[in-house]
Design an enzyme around this catalytic site. Structure first.
Site, short mmCIF file in Angstrom:
data_model
loop_
_atom_site.label_atom_id
_atom_site.label_comp_id
_atom_site.label_asym_id
_atom_site.label_seq_id
_atom_site.Cartn_x
_atom_site.Cartn_y
_atom_site.Cartn_z
N PHE A 126 -54.26 -78.82 -10.39
CA PHE A 126 -53.89 -80.02 -10.15
C PHE A 126 -54.71 -80.62 -8.79
CE2 PHE A 126 -52.18 -84.26 -8.43
CZ PHE A 126 -52.23 -85.01 -9.70
N ASP A 197 -46.38 -73.85 -6.34
CA ASP A 197 -46.25 -75.32 -6.43
C ASP A 197 -45.31 -75.43 -7.74
OD1 ASP A 197 -46.36 -78.05 -7.41
OD2 ASP A 197 -48.47 -78.18 -6.62
N TYR A 222 -40.01 -86.39 -8.10
CA TYR A 222 -39.96 -87.63 -8.72
C TYR A 222 -40.13 -87.35 -10.36
CZ TYR A 222 -44.90 -87.03 -7.66
OH TYR A 222 -46.21 -86.59 -7.29
N LYS A 223 -40.39 -85.88 -10.91
CA LYS A 223 -40.71 -85.84 -12.21
C LYS A 223 -39.28 -85.34 -12.70
CE LYS A 223 -45.19 -84.02 -10.94
NZ LYS A 223 -45.99 -84.98 -11.74
N ARG A 371 -50.81 -86.16 -23.24
CA ARG A 371 -49.83 -85.58 -22.63
C ARG A 371 -48.34 -86.02 -22.71
NH1 ARG A 371 -49.24 -83.89 -16.20
NH2 ARG A 371 -48.65 -86.08 -16.14
#
Length: 412
Positions: A126, A197, A222-223, A371
């Site tokens: 990312f 990560d 937040y995921k 995705r």
């Protein structure tokens, strides 16, 4: 490949030990939300908690709440809860700042522990991780370098010249999982420091940082942890590094005695040294709601259901949509697949926009990746069947060719 019917999916839901957890979340009627790997659904209790903080703790008690409501301790309190989810000990995690800022902190801290100057990273990572590392090295000077490698040659890239191995546990596009234990062991064997990560694995997989002897980790809430949009990230630092690895954003919250108001910085000798400035109390308070829900369940049940959901989706997409140009890019082997599935499609962006218009919500990652994230706490097996049913209709009718679905938005 297994062949399923909707009735098969209904039976799987009846046997699901996590099925009741869905009631804890506010899911819009008719929506099949397959984007929890980007932003998790709101816990129902989050609204009440936010109002409590706004109306009572802030509105009435005001500054007294730093003590009376425990505001000052929130980064540590929530950190200890996250620690239970990622295989860390109490006192090794704080919830604070964004993932990018936290990565900057731990990468800089790791480099204070060694005289080496090579960082191994995944080139297709990312982008923010790579960008933060590049920005740090611009400050440190031209002696430092990033050695980019991909999944298949990461192990070969780690040698006695490497200072830090900094990797994302689950790849954000493909969902492919790095073997944390093996990579960390190789880094340790070569005298390098490991940073992980966990953005796409915390809350979706059985992460065991201390069992792997990891040095540092960062991640977001937040995921899969359902902390809300922009909710704070977290930092893990193994206790053996406390008081030794010093991060450069030396704000007053990371001071050994913040309210002594000393002129010169004196770092805390515990995980608190990873803090910088005053914390976002509203976000922290709401984040705790999602963490408390997660701590009610067994991570092994989460992982088992995740693998079943993603496998069901792959099988149904290939059975029913194989003729429509979807190409699987996620691993077929569930043991090395995170809780997401990605397909490439030549017209990925408008196809995803058409899906969203039919309440099958995933996301698009350039250049052609559609995705889908599967959050076991609130996604059912019937959801997977119904999602594919709607996708079939979208492709059969060429709905994605409508002009409105071919207009690029700012966020994809």
């Amino acid at each position: 490949m297994n062949h399923y019917t909707r009735n098969d999916c209904e039976q799987l839901d009846q046997q699901d030990p996590l099925a009741a957890m869905r009631d804890a979340f506010a899911i819009p009627e008719g929506m099949i939300y397959l984007d929890g790997n980007s932003l998790g659904v709101r816990p129902k209790a989050a609204k009440e908690r936010a109002l409590q903080v706004i109306e009572q703790e802030w509105g009435t008690d005001l500054i007294k709440s730093w003590n009376t409501a425990g505001w000052f301790e929130l980064p540590y309190k929530l950190g200890d809860k996250v620690a239970q989810i990622i295989g860390a000990d109490a006192g090794e995690v704080v919830v604070t700042d964004s993932t990018g800022i936290n990565l900057y902190k731990v990468l800089a801290a790791a480099l204070t522990l060694t005289e080496r100057k090579v960082i191994v990273m995944n080139g297709s990572n990312f982008p923010t991780d790579n960008y933060m590392a590049q920005g740090l090295l611009q400050q440190l000077g031209s002696d430092y370098e990033i050695r980019f490698a991909e999944h298949d040659n990461i192990m070969q890239a780690i040698d006695e010249d490497v200072a830090v191995v900094c990797l994302t546990h689950v790849h954000y596009k493909t969902g492919e999982v790095f073997d944390m234990a093996a990579v960390t062991a190789k880094a340790e064997q070569c005298g390098a420091i490991s940073i992980w990560d966990l953005c796409h694995s915390a809350g979706a997989m059985d992460v065991q940082l201390n069992a792997c002897n990891a040095d540092f980790a960062v991640g977001c809430t937040y995921k899969y942890l359902n902390g809300g949009p922009g909710s704070p990230g977290f930092i893990f630092a193994a206790k053996r590094h406390h008081g030794k690895a010093l991060q450069p954003l030396t704000g007053w919250w990371g001071h050994a005695a913040p309210f002594a108001f000393e002129r010169d910085y004196r770092p805390a000798e515990n995980i608190g040294q990873m803090l910088s400035g005053t914390q976002p109390i509203l976000s922290l308070a709401v984040t705790e709601v999602g963490l408390d829900i997660f701590l009610q369940v067994d991570i092994k049940q989460i992982r088992e259901k995740s693998q079943k959901l993603t496998q069901l989706f792959i099988d149904l997409m290939e059975q029913r949509c194989g003729q429509y140009g979807f190409t699987l890019v996620s691993p077929r082997d569930a043991s090395i697949r995170g809780s997401q599935v990605s397909f490439n499609h030549e017209h990925g962006y408008p196809v995803m926009q058409a899906m969203i218009s039919r309440d099958v919500v995933g996301d698009f990652r350039a250049p052609k990746n559609v995705r889908f994230g599967f959050t076991p706490l609130y996604i059912s097996y019937v959801d997977v069947w119904d999602a594919v049913d709607r996708i079939v209709d979208i492709m059969e009718t060429n709905l994605w060719q409508q002009p409105e679905f071919n207009q690029r938005g700012a966020v994809t």
